[in-house]
Design a protein around this motif. Structure first.
Motif, PDB file in Angstrom:
ATOM      1  N   LEU A  15       0.827  -1.205   0.000  1.00 45.31           N
ATOM      2  CA  LEU A  15       0.000   0.000   0.000  1.00 45.31           C
ATOM      3  C   LEU A  15       0.863   1.258   0.000  1.00 45.31           C
ATOM      4  O   LEU A  15       0.549   2.247  -0.670  1.00 45.31           O
ATOM      5  N   GLY A  16       1.963   1.224   0.755  1.00 47.36           N
ATOM      6  CA  GLY A  16       2.869   2.370   0.790  1.00 47.36           C
ATOM      7  C   GLY A  16       3.460   2.658  -0.579  1.00 47.36           C
ATOM      8  O   GLY A  16       3.556   3.818  -0.994  1.00 47.36           O
ATOM      9  N   LEU A  17       3.858   1.601  -1.298  1.00 47.54           N
ATOM     10  CA  LEU A  17       4.423   1.782  -2.635  1.00 47.54           C
ATOM     11  C   LEU A  17       3.373   2.308  -3.618  1.00 47.54           C
ATOM     12  O   LEU A  17       3.648   3.208  -4.417  1.00 47.54           O
ATOM     13  N   VAL A  18       2.172   1.741  -3.549  1.00 46.97           N
ATOM     14  CA  VAL A  18       1.100   2.193  -4.448  1.00 46.97           C
ATOM     15  C   VAL A  18       0.738   3.647  -4.161  1.00 46.97           C
ATOM     16  O   VAL A  18       0.576   4.459  -5.084  1.00 46.97           O
ATOM     17  N   ASP A  19       0.632   4.001  -2.875  1.00 44.05           N
ATOM     18  CA  ASP A  19       0.320   5.387  -2.501  1.00 44.05           C
ATOM     19  C   ASP A  19       1.389   6.346  -3.011  1.00 44.05           C
ATOM     20  O   ASP A  19       1.079   7.424  -3.535  1.00 44.05           O
ATOM     21  N   ALA A  20       2.662   5.948  -2.857  1.00 44.28           N
ATOM     22  CA  ALA A  20       3.755   6.807  -3.309  1.00 44.28           C
ATOM     23  C   ALA A  20       3.702   7.014  -4.819  1.00 44.28           C
ATOM     24  O   ALA A  20       3.866   8.140  -5.313  1.00 44.28           O
ATOM     25  N   PHE A  21       3.464   5.938  -5.549  1.00 43.32           N
ATOM     26  CA  PHE A  21       3.391   6.054  -7.004  1.00 43.32           C
ATOM     27  C   PHE A  21       2.238   6.967  -7.418  1.00 43.32           C
ATOM     28  O   PHE A  21       2.401   7.830  -8.293  1.00 43.32           O
ATOM     29  N   VAL A  22       1.067   6.787  -6.800  1.00 40.92           N
ATOM     30  CA  VAL A  22      -0.116   7.556  -7.204  1.00 40.92           C
ATOM     31  C   VAL A  22       0.050   9.042  -6.894  1.00 40.92           C
ATOM     32  O   VAL A  22      -0.250   9.896  -7.744  1.00 40.92           O
ATOM     33  N   VAL A  23       0.537   9.381  -5.691  1.00 41.82           N
ATOM     34  CA  VAL A  23       0.631  10.807  -5.342  1.00 41.82           C
ATOM     35  C   VAL A  23       1.691  11.505  -6.200  1.00 41.82           C
ATOM     36  O   VAL A  23       1.498  12.654  -6.615  1.00 41.82           O
ATOM     37  N   VAL A  24       2.799  10.825  -6.482  1.00 45.17           N
ATOM     38  CA  VAL A  24       3.815  11.420  -7.363  1.00 45.17           C
ATOM     39  C   VAL A  24       3.254  11.583  -8.775  1.00 45.17           C
ATOM     40  O   VAL A  24       3.429  12.626  -9.418  1.00 45.17           O
ATOM     41  N   TRP A  25       2.560  10.560  -9.242  1.00 49.06           N
ATOM     42  CA  TRP A  25       1.942  10.626 -10.578  1.00 49.06           C
ATOM     43  C   TRP A  25       0.932  11.758 -10.665  1.00 49.06           C
ATOM     44  O   TRP A  25       0.898  12.511 -11.642  1.00 49.06           O
ATOM     45  N   ALA A  26       0.107  11.923  -9.616  1.00 48.11           N
ATOM     46  CA  ALA A  26      -0.923  12.960  -9.635  1.00 48.11           C
ATOM     47  C   ALA A  26      -0.309  14.354  -9.586  1.00 48.11           C
ATOM     48  O   ALA A  26      -0.714  15.256 -10.337  1.00 48.11           O
ATOM     49  N   VAL A  27       0.685  14.548  -8.707  1.00 48.51           N
ATOM     50  CA  VAL A  27       1.288  15.872  -8.554  1.00 48.51           C
ATOM     51  C   VAL A  27       2.097  16.257  -9.792  1.00 48.51           C
ATOM     52  O   VAL A  27       1.971  17.375 -10.319  1.00 48.51           O
ATOM     53  N   VAL A  28       2.938  15.330 -10.266  1.00 46.51           N
ATOM     54  CA  VAL A  28       3.738  15.618 -11.460  1.00 46.51           C
ATOM     55  C   VAL A  28       2.839  15.817 -12.677  1.00 46.51           C
ATOM     56  O   VAL A  28       3.050  16.728 -13.493  1.00 46.51           O
ATOM     57  N   GLY A  29       1.804  14.977 -12.796  1.00 47.96           N
ATOM     58  CA  GLY A  29       0.879  15.119 -13.916  1.00 47.96           C
ATOM     59  C   GLY A  29       0.154  16.454 -13.884  1.00 47.96           C
ATOM     60  O   GLY A  29       0.008  17.114 -14.925  1.00 47.96           O
ATOM     61  N   ALA A  30      -0.289  16.877 -12.699  1.00 49.92           N
ATOM     62  CA  ALA A  30      -0.970  18.167 -12.578  1.00 49.92           C
ATOM     63  C   ALA A  30      -0.020  19.316 -12.917  1.00 49.92           C
ATOM     64  O   ALA A  30      -0.413  20.298 -13.562  1.00 49.92           O
ATOM     65  N   PHE A  31       1.240  19.187 -12.511  1.00 46.08           N
ATOM     66  CA  PHE A  31       2.241  20.217 -12.802  1.00 46.08           C
ATOM     67  C   PHE A  31       2.457  20.347 -14.314  1.00 46.08           C
ATOM     68  O   PHE A  31       2.479  21.460 -14.865  1.00 46.08           O
ATOM     69  N   LEU A  32       2.607  19.191 -14.985  1.00 45.57           N
ATOM     70  CA  LEU A  32       2.877  19.217 -16.426  1.00 45.57           C
ATOM     71  C   LEU A  32       1.669  19.709 -17.220  1.00 45.57           C
ATOM     72  O   LEU A  32       1.805  20.444 -18.197  1.00 45.57           O
ATOM     73  N   ILE A  33       0.466  19.285 -16.802  1.00 43.38           N
ATOM     74  CA  ILE A  33      -0.738  19.724 -17.527  1.00 43.38           C
ATOM     75  C   ILE A  33      -0.973  21.218 -17.338  1.00 43.38           C
ATOM     76  O   ILE A  33      -1.338  21.927 -18.281  1.00 43.38           O
ATOM     77  N   ARG A  34      -0.748  21.693 -16.121  1.00 50.49           N
ATOM     78  CA  ARG A  34      -1.027  23.105 -15.832  1.00 50.49           C
ATOM     79  C   ARG A  34       0.037  24.040 -16.401  1.00 50.49           C
ATOM     80  O   ARG A  34      -0.273  25.083 -16.977  1.00 50.49           O
ATOM     81  N   PHE A  35       1.320  23.644 -16.273  1.00 53.07           N
ATOM     82  CA  PHE A  35       2.398  24.558 -16.656  1.00 53.07           C
ATOM     83  C   PHE A  35       3.155  24.120 -17.910  1.00 53.07           C
ATOM     84  O   PHE A  35       3.925  24.893 -18.469  1.00 53.07           O
ATOM     85  N   GLY A  36       2.986  22.855 -18.324  1.00 47.58           N
ATOM     86  CA  GLY A  36       3.689  22.366 -19.497  1.00 47.58           C
ATOM     87  C   GLY A  36       5.068  21.838 -19.150  1.00 47.58           C
ATOM     88  O   GLY A  36       5.597  22.042 -18.046  1.00 47.58           O
ATOM     89  N   ALA A  37       5.669  21.147 -20.121  1.00 49.03           N
ATOM     90  CA  ALA A  37       7.008  20.588 -19.894  1.00 49.03           C
ATOM     91  C   ALA A  37       8.050  21.692 -19.745  1.00 49.03           C
ATOM     92  O   ALA A  37       9.066  21.519 -19.073  1.00 49.03           O
ATOM     93  N   GLU A  38       7.800  22.842 -20.397  1.00 47.84           N
ATOM     94  CA  GLU A  38       8.693  23.983 -20.266  1.00 47.84           C
ATOM     95  C   GLU A  38       7.889  25.157 -19.712  1.00 47.84           C
ATOM     96  O   GLU A  38       7.336  25.969 -20.456  1.00 47.84           O
ATOM     97  N   PRO A  39       7.773  25.258 -18.376  1.00 50.58           N
ATOM     98  CA  PRO A  39       6.907  26.258 -17.747  1.00 50.58           C
ATOM     99  C   PRO A  39       7.304  27.679 -18.147  1.00 50.58           C
ATOM    100  O   PRO A  39       8.487  28.030 -18.205  1.00 50.58           O
ATOM    101  N   ASP A  40       6.310  28.478 -18.414  1.00 48.58           N
ATOM    102  CA  ASP A  40       6.535  29.886 -18.770  1.00 48.58           C
ATOM    103  C   ASP A  40       6.242  30.743 -17.545  1.00 48.58           C
ATOM    104  O   ASP A  40       5.241  31.444 -17.465  1.00 48.58           O
ATOM    105  N   PHE A  41       7.129  30.646 -16.555  1.00 49.74           N
ATOM    106  CA  PHE A  41       6.960  31.429 -15.329  1.00 49.74           C
ATOM    107  C   PHE A  41       7.484  32.849 -15.523  1.00 49.74           C
ATOM    108  O   PHE A  41       8.273  33.132 -16.443  1.00 49.74           O
ATOM    109  N   VAL A  42       7.037  33.697 -14.609  1.00 48.15           N
ATOM    110  CA  VAL A  42       7.507  35.094 -14.654  1.00 48.15           C
ATOM    111  C   VAL A  42       8.981  35.172 -14.340  1.00 48.15           C
ATOM    112  O   VAL A  42       9.739  35.912 -14.953  1.00 48.15           O
ATOM    113  N   GLY A  43       9.417  34.388 -13.387  1.00 46.80           N
ATOM    114  CA  GLY A  43      10.830  34.427 -13.003  1.00 46.80           C
ATOM    115  C   GLY A  43      11.264  33.096 -12.433  1.00 46.80           C
ATOM    116  O   GLY A  43      10.453  32.220 -12.130  1.00 46.80           O
TER     117      GLY A  43
END
Length: 478
Positions: A15-43
């Motif tokens: 369960l610990g391994l599955v939880d770790a995989f899912v939360v990393v997948w969800a957070v990284v996926g949300a980051f990439l979808i929202r900001f893209g592979a090359e984020p266009d941040f202000v700074g």
């Protein structure tokens, strides 16, 4: 220690391994979808902030799942507690993120958070469900079970053993019995077949019995003849040996939301609230029925039109079968179904009475000659029951409830069985998702009374979801 004996540790690590995989997948996926592979941040500072936020969010999420005890072996395999803890930990985390962002005036990207939470929560629940299916397969084989020593009187021990055997997914396997104070007890309990390892009401003797049968936990059932002080000492001994203590009061078919504990003078008093379906609850259930039945009627309209044509072409007679049934508080109504039998099926019932395969007042027959060619397929997948959505919309039935009985069945009811009529009958219910026609009369009554006693809107949603699987499996449908 055998491989099967360490199932708790292995399940927790998995369960610990599955939880770790899912939360990393969800957070990284949300980051990439929202900001893209090359984020266009202000700074660069903002880029670093979101990278650190993503890492912290994944780590804290994983630890909060552990802090909410969502990986405890006790809650694995059955019941909704595991899913509730996963949802609670996730919602608390994102609630804290929202509060901290507001207090510190940190403008967290709503799209980022709005993606990570639902995707991660859905992934966690799906992961838990898949692991549960794997665990339940092993438990049906008698593996990954907690070994129980049952303490109590003969009747209580046999009842508890039978109840646990019906719910093997819960992971409890009675291996022996101990009957303090029952000197005349047989060496083998006749109903459950469990060995009786002793009758002396002494802590030392009970501990010896635990060691003899290798029990992981002790379940104290109703009617146990032990002094409270002896039971207290037994609890201390079990704690020192890392053996669980389970109290099984003489309460049957009572769901968790109705049970509340209160500490009074060191005693854990159990309060059982009275089941009610009045006021706001009744209104909420009716609104749910109207909205969902209306949507289902609209979605199923093309399919129902096709079925109507097939029924009409298959055999002479009306498309719909209208049958008198008994609803809430004994009121009669006409239940609608697609006709799946020949027109004169009711008149032929007496001719088949000696071939009845049902129990109690129910008539069931697997190879009923009255069923038409198309009727067999309609019954197998419960398609013949689609017109009952109109009964739901009009108010004579509910989406979820006890099985709608025939008047002749109600005439044969015993007094306690009449409690089924306290709520509206349902298109589906616990009887539908637990075996349908394969159920005995006693099991059907028990499930219906359980529903009446423990109704909740959340429970209705769970039954509807389970109905989809039961329909596709077509178990007990004939």
């Amino acid at each position: 220690m055998s491989e099967d004996a360490d199932w708790r540790g292995r399940s927790s690590r998995l369960l610990g391994l599955v939880d770790a995989f899912v939360v990393v997948w969800a957070v990284v996926g949300a980051f990439l979808i929202r900001f893209g592979a090359e984020p266009d941040f202000v700074g660069p500072a903002e880029e670093v902030t979101y990278i650190w936020l993503s890492a912290a969010l994944a780590i804290v999420w994983w630890f909060m799942l552990g802090a909410w005890n969502s990986r405890q072996s006790r809650i694995l395999g059955s019941g909704a507690d595991e899913y509730k803890r996963v949802a609670a930990a996730s919602l608390w985390l994102f609630g804290i993120v929202a509060i901290v962002s507001y207090v510190l005036r940190f403008d967290t990207a709503r799209g980022y958070v709005g993606l990570a939470l639902p995707v991660g929560l859905l992934g966690l629940l799906l992961g838990r469900w898949l692991i549960r299916q794997h665990l339940n397969i092993k438990r049906r084989q008698g593996r990954n079970m907690s070994r129980l020593l049952l303490l109590g009187g003969p009747g209580a021990v046999s009842h508890l053993a039978a109840s646990l055997d019906r719910a093997r997914n819960a992971g409890y396997m009675p291996v022996a019995a101990y009957m303090p104070g029952f000197e005349g007890a047989a060496e083998i309990e006749p109903d459950s077949g469990l060995r009786v390892l002793g009758t002396k009401p002494e802590t030392e003797s009970i501990v010896s019995a635990i060691e003899a049968c290798g029990a992981d936990a002790v379940a104290v059932s109703a009617g146990v003849q032990l002094h409270p002080q002896t039971l207290r000492h037994l609890g201390w001994e079990l704690a020192s040996r890392n053996v669980g203590l389970i109290m099984a009061p003489a309460l049957t078919d009572v769901a968790g939301p109705r049970i509340h504990t209160q500490q009074v003078a060191g005693l854990p008093l159990i309060h059982v609230t009275t089941p009610t379906l009045e006021g706001g609850q009744r209104v909420a259930k009716r609104l749910f029925d109207i909205v969902v039945s209306a949507l289902l009627i609209l979605l199923a309209a093309p399919a129902m039109a096709c079925v109507a044509v097939l029924v009409k072409l298959d055999s002479p007679g009306p498309i719909l079968f209208r049958q008198e049934r008994v609803g809430i508080e004994g009121r009669h109504f006409r239940m609608l179904k697609f006709r799946s039998m020949v027109v004169d099926a009711e008149s032929k019932l007496q001719e088949l009475a000696d071939q009845n395969e049902g129990s109690g007042p129910l008539f069931k027959m697997k190879n009923d000659p009255r069923i038409t060619r198309i009727g067999g397929a309609l019954r197998r997948f419960s398609i013949d029951e689609l017109p009952q959505l109109f009964n739901v919309f009009s108010g004579s039935m509910s989406l979820v409830g006890p099985r709608p009985p025939l008047p002749r069945e109600v005439e044969a009811y015993e007094s306690d069985v009449r409690r089924r009529l306290l709520v509206k009958p349902g298109v589906t219910g616990l009887w539908q998702v637990s075996g349908r026609s394969n159920l005995s009369w006693q099991d059907s009554v028990r499930l219906d009374l359980y529903y009446v006693e423990n109704w909740s809107l959340a429970g209705d949603l769970v039954i509807i979801l389970r109905t989809v699987r039961a329909v596709f499996h077509s178990t007990g449908a004939y």
